[in-house]
Design an enzyme around this catalytic site. Sequence first.
Site, PDB file in Angstrom:
ATOM      1  N   PRO A   9      -1.265  -2.194  -3.193  1.00 57.96           N
ATOM      2  CA  PRO A   9      -2.329  -3.186  -3.204  1.00 57.96           C
ATOM      3  C   PRO A   9      -3.714  -2.651  -2.848  1.00 57.96           C
ATOM      4  O   PRO A   9      -3.861  -1.816  -1.966  1.00 57.96           O
ATOM      5  CB  PRO A   9      -1.884  -4.222  -2.172  1.00 57.96           C
ATOM      6  N   ASN A  10      -4.683  -3.175  -3.561  1.00 58.89           N
ATOM      7  CA  ASN A  10      -6.116  -2.935  -3.329  1.00 58.89           C
ATOM      8  C   ASN A  10      -6.598  -1.557  -3.786  1.00 58.89           C
ATOM      9  O   ASN A  10      -7.795  -1.296  -3.759  1.00 58.89           O
ATOM     10  CB  ASN A  10      -6.500  -3.169  -1.853  1.00 58.89           C
ATOM     11  N   ARG A  17     -14.143  -0.566  -2.669  1.00 64.73           N
ATOM     12  CA  ARG A  17     -13.468  -0.811  -1.407  1.00 64.73           C
ATOM     13  C   ARG A  17     -13.775   0.269  -0.363  1.00 64.73           C
ATOM     14  O   ARG A  17     -13.413   1.427  -0.551  1.00 64.73           O
ATOM     15  CB  ARG A  17     -11.968  -0.781  -1.721  1.00 64.73           C
ATOM     16  N   TYR A  22     -12.425   5.510   1.433  1.00 69.16           N
ATOM     17  CA  TYR A  22     -11.630   5.832   0.235  1.00 69.16           C
ATOM     18  C   TYR A  22     -12.416   6.559  -0.849  1.00 69.16           C
ATOM     19  O   TYR A  22     -11.833   6.938  -1.867  1.00 69.16           O
ATOM     20  CB  TYR A  22     -11.018   4.544  -0.326  1.00 69.16           C
ATOM     21  N   ASN A  73       1.894   5.808  -3.251  1.00 67.39           N
ATOM     22  CA  ASN A  73       0.962   5.389  -2.205  1.00 67.39           C
ATOM     23  C   ASN A  73       1.170   3.888  -2.065  1.00 67.39           C
ATOM     24  O   ASN A  73       0.597   3.107  -2.830  1.00 67.39           O
ATOM     25  CB  ASN A  73      -0.483   5.707  -2.605  1.00 67.39           C
ATOM     26  N   ALA A  76      -1.127  -0.808   1.858  1.00 69.89           N
ATOM     27  CA  ALA A  76      -0.809  -1.594   3.062  1.00 69.89           C
ATOM     28  C   ALA A  76       0.698  -1.819   3.226  1.00 69.89           C
ATOM     29  O   ALA A  76       1.189  -1.977   4.356  1.00 69.89           O
ATOM     30  CB  ALA A  76      -1.540  -2.921   3.028  1.00 69.89           C
ATOM     31  N   GLU A  97       5.163  10.729  -0.471  1.00 74.23           N
ATOM     32  CA  GLU A  97       4.209   9.707  -0.041  1.00 74.23           C
ATOM     33  C   GLU A  97       2.800  10.296  -0.026  1.00 74.23           C
ATOM     34  O   GLU A  97       2.604  11.419   0.437  1.00 74.23           O
ATOM     35  CB  GLU A  97       4.602   9.266   1.372  1.00 74.23           C
ATOM     36  N   HIS A  99      -1.412   9.288   0.857  1.00 70.00           N
ATOM     37  CA  HIS A  99      -2.484   8.385   1.307  1.00 70.00           C
ATOM     38  C   HIS A  99      -3.811   9.088   1.128  1.00 70.00           C
ATOM     39  O   HIS A  99      -3.939  10.270   1.476  1.00 70.00           O
ATOM     40  CB  HIS A  99      -2.310   7.994   2.777  1.00 70.00           C
ATOM     41  N   LEU A 100      -4.775   8.363   0.615  1.00 71.71           N
ATOM     42  CA  LEU A 100      -6.106   8.945   0.438  1.00 71.71           C
ATOM     43  C   LEU A 100      -6.720   9.291   1.788  1.00 71.71           C
ATOM     44  O   LEU A 100      -7.308  10.348   1.970  1.00 71.71           O
ATOM     45  CB  LEU A 100      -7.010   7.941  -0.291  1.00 71.71           C
ATOM     46  N   ARG A 106      -6.402   6.462  12.193  1.00 73.69           N
ATOM     47  CA  ARG A 106      -6.873   5.086  12.022  1.00 73.69           C
ATOM     48  C   ARG A 106      -6.147   4.142  12.991  1.00 73.69           C
ATOM     49  O   ARG A 106      -5.612   4.578  13.985  1.00 73.69           O
ATOM     50  CB  ARG A 106      -6.717   4.692  10.545  1.00 73.69           C
ATOM     51  N   ARG A 110      -1.431   1.176  11.488  1.00 72.58           N
ATOM     52  CA  ARG A 110      -1.178   2.077  10.352  1.00 72.58           C
ATOM     53  C   ARG A 110      -0.302   3.268  10.736  1.00 72.58           C
ATOM     54  O   ARG A 110      -0.048   4.156   9.929  1.00 72.58           O
ATOM     55  CB  ARG A 110      -2.504   2.597   9.781  1.00 72.58           C
TER      56      ARG A 110
HETATM   57  C1  DQA Z   1      -3.910   3.901   2.208  1.00 71.03           C
HETATM   58  C2  DQA Z   1      -3.864   3.710   3.714  1.00 71.03           C
HETATM   59  C3  DQA Z   1      -3.298   2.350   4.072  1.00 71.03           C
HETATM   60  O1  DQA Z   1      -3.267   2.182   5.480  1.00 71.03           O
HETATM   61  C4  DQA Z   1      -4.174   1.252   3.481  1.00 71.03           C
HETATM   62  O2  DQA Z   1      -3.617  -0.019   3.750  1.00 71.03           O
HETATM   63  C5  DQA Z   1      -4.425   1.429   2.045  1.00 71.03           C
HETATM   64  C6  DQA Z   1      -4.668   2.775   1.514  1.00 71.03           C
HETATM   65  C7  DQA Z   1      -4.578   5.229   1.812  1.00 71.03           C
HETATM   66  O3  DQA Z   1      -4.426   5.623   0.663  1.00 71.03           O
HETATM   67  O4  DQA Z   1      -5.288   5.834   2.626  1.00 71.03           O
HETATM   68  O5  DQA Z   1      -4.528   0.472   1.302  1.00 71.03           O
HETATM   69  O6  DQA Z   1      -2.587   3.938   1.717  1.00 71.03           O
END
Ligand code: DQA
Length: 154
Positions: A9-10, A17, A22, A73, A76, A97, A99-100, A106, A110
């Site tokens: 998501p997102n 964003r 990011y 990825n 959330a 896995e 994550h950007l 953080r 998380r």
């Molecule tokens: C994320 C890190 C997550 O905590 C966050 O909710 C995201 C992006 C990252 O790519 O850094 O949506 O997965």
Amino acid sequence: MKILVLNGPNLNLLGLREPEIYGARNYAALEAYILNCAAELGCEAQVRQSNHEGVLVDWIQEAYGKFDAIVINPAAYTHTSVAILDALKAVQLPAVEVHLSDVTQREDFRQISYARLACQKTYMGLGFEGYKKALQYLVQGEAESSAPCFSVRV
Ligand code: DQA
């Protein structure tokens, strides 16, 4: 080698964003980057994004027998989704896995990753490059076929 790259998501709002976290590049740029890396590595990647947990679970299930590995990825859902963890465990495909951002730096909420328990490796805090590293890891045959590795960065 066929690799399914899933984004949660997102991530479709990359660029808009929280660019300070990011980055300024948008989701289309991420997709193009991943496809280009895959071409360079001589593998086939399919890149998908959904804001819906169940859709991600469906795609993981459908990957069984069709893909050789998964890069995910979960965004959330990383921090909440036992369903995604269970789906990854069910299909038993080598998974990595990504994550950007560096989630270790953080918020407390998380610091848990459910998906990581079914992944062999985690790349975080490298921006787009994390996806390249994940593909390299899978293509270059470092991936183990069975047990997940828990020794990577948590
Ligand atoms: C994320 C890190 C997550 O905590 C966050 O909710 C995201 C992006 C990252 O790519 O850094 O949506 O997965």
